[in-house]
Design a protein around this motif. Structure first.
Motif, short mmCIF file in Angstrom:
data_model
loop_
_atom_site.label_atom_id
_atom_site.label_comp_id
_atom_site.label_asym_id
_atom_site.label_seq_id
_atom_site.Cartn_x
_atom_site.Cartn_y
_atom_site.Cartn_z
N ASN A 33 0.84 -1.20 0.00
CA ASN A 33 0.00 0.00 0.00
C ASN A 33 0.88 1.25 0.00
OD1 ASN A 33 0.65 0.65 2.81
ND2 ASN A 33 -0.66 -1.08 3.34
N CYS A 34 0.26 2.40 0.16
CA CYS A 34 0.99 3.68 0.06
C CYS A 34 1.93 3.96 1.23
CB CYS A 34 0.01 4.83 -0.10
SG CYS A 34 -0.65 4.95 -1.77
N ASP A 35 1.68 3.41 2.41
CA ASP A 35 2.55 3.70 3.55
C ASP A 35 3.98 3.20 3.33
OD1 ASP A 35 0.63 5.12 4.97
OD2 ASP A 35 -0.09 3.34 6.03
N ARG A 39 5.60 5.29 0.60
CA ARG A 39 6.02 6.60 1.11
C ARG A 39 7.38 6.49 1.78
NH1 ARG A 39 1.65 7.57 3.48
NH2 ARG A 39 0.76 8.82 1.82
N ASN A 40 7.60 5.42 2.55
CA ASN A 40 8.89 5.22 3.21
C ASN A 40 10.01 4.99 2.19
OD1 ASN A 40 7.99 5.56 5.84
ND2 ASN A 40 7.43 3.41 6.03
#
Length: 76
Positions: free
Chosen positions: A24-26, A29-30
């Motif tokens: 997913n996006c989390d 993002r990292n």
């Protein structure tokens, strides 16, 4: 979300042709954050780069995430 391709730019563009698997996006993002931090650290030491960007596209080439990072140092 599946494979994302993160292209970077700091005066020149580097296209990602391998990609990274993220659920997913989390986590994406990292990955983007760590990528930009590494560019500022490594390239800044070599050529003084103080601004860079990244874009993450999905397997269809659709923009998923975009980020910019920069450092401005002022003083004597």
């Amino acid at each position: 979300m599946s494979r994302s391709f993160i292209s970077t730019a700091n005066g020149h563009v580097v296209e990602d042709d391998e990609g990274v698997e993220v659920p997913n996006c989390d986590p994406l993002r990292n990955v983007v954050r760590h990528t930009l931090t590494a560019i500022l650290h490594d390239e800044g030491a070599i050529d003084g780069a103080t601004d860079c960007g990244a874009r993450a596209d999905d397997e269809d080439g659709k923009l998923v995430m975009q980020a910019r990072a920069g450092i401005d140092i002022m003083g004597r």
